[in-house]
Write an enzyme that holds these catalytic residues in place. Structure first.
Site, PDB file in Angstrom:
ATOM      1  CG  ASP A   1       6.970  -5.577  -3.520  1.00  0.00           C
ATOM      2  OD1 ASP A   1       8.213  -5.716  -3.469  1.00  0.00           O
ATOM      3  OD2 ASP A   1       6.211  -6.421  -4.029  1.00  0.00           O
TER       4      ASP A   1
ATOM      5  CE  LYS B   1       3.204  -6.290  -6.234  1.00  0.00           C
ATOM      6  NZ  LYS B   1       3.387  -6.406  -4.769  1.00  0.00           N
TER       7      LYS B   1
ATOM      8  CE  LYS C   1       5.415  -9.230  -6.436  1.00  0.00           C
ATOM      9  NZ  LYS C   1       5.740  -8.981  -5.015  1.00  0.00           N
TER      10      LYS C   1
END
Length: 213
Positions: free
Chosen positions: A90, A152, A181
């Site tokens: 991430d 995300k 996400k």
């Protein structure tokens, strides 16, 4: 229903003061409740990967939480994390570059990290709470072109976390293969259900398994 929701959860502990005992508890719980992954600090990835022995994907963060390290630093972090056993990365974008409209450089950075990740999962954190609507849409386009697997919403370390409105906006503007996400502030199974229904595929939270326990 709760167990099905947990299959979408990156069970997360990214506190600066997180100890190995706390990380190990996150790993044990993620395996027991069949979470999608455990998301932990990079310095614990090698130890965690050895501990779970392939029974759980290990996720970690790079350029976290501010995103303003250089492209080369993020590429090194990604390679290092994967060499240590991470399955998912991430990364945080350089938000200042987005504000400066340095879109090509941002895309190049994500592409470079994508390449460093090889066949592993790459999620790109855009920190929605700091962006305008136009900037969020632009990041959907950039993330799609750069070949990331996920966009995300948030680090959970800034002024706010995920919102249903942001997930709906992302769903409208991302390319076909990019998933979403949502992270930051997801506190209950009802919250989680709403985010999944809005279009999120993954959820970053520590609270759902804690609630179940």
């Amino acid at each position: 229903m709760e167990r099905e929701i947990l299959r979408h959860v990156d069970h997360t502990l990214l506190s600066q003061a997180a100890t190995w005992e706390e990380i190990r508890e996150i790993l044990d719980d993620a395996m027991k409740y069949e979470a999608a992954s455990a998301c932990i600090p990079p310095s614990y990835v090698k130890q965690a990967a050895e501990y779970v022995q392939g029974k759980l994907p290990i996720c970690t963060v790079i350029g976290f939480p501010n995103g303003y390290s250089t492209k080369e630093t993020k590429v090194f972090e990604a390679r290092d994390a994967i060499a240590n056993g991470a399955c998912e990365i991430d990364m945080v974008i350089q938000i200042g570059f987005l504000k400066d409209k340095r879109f090509e450089e941002m895309e190049e950075e994500i592409r470079a990290v994508r390449q460093a990740c090889q066949d592993k999962v790459l999620k790109v954190i855009i920190e929605t709470c700091l962006l305008t609507q136009e900037e969020k849409v632009k990041m959907c386009e950039i993330v799609t072109r750069a070949g990331a697997d996920y966009i995300k919403t948030s680090t959970g370390f800034s002024t706010a976390g995920a919102t249903l409105e942001d997930v709906a906006l992302m769903r409208e503007h991302i390319g076909g293969r990019v998933k979403i996400k949502a992270a930051g502030g997801i506190a209950s199974f009802e919250d989680a259900k709403e985010f999944l229904q809005a279009g999120a595929e993954r959820l970053g939270t520590s609270r759902l398994i804690q609630a179940l326990k």
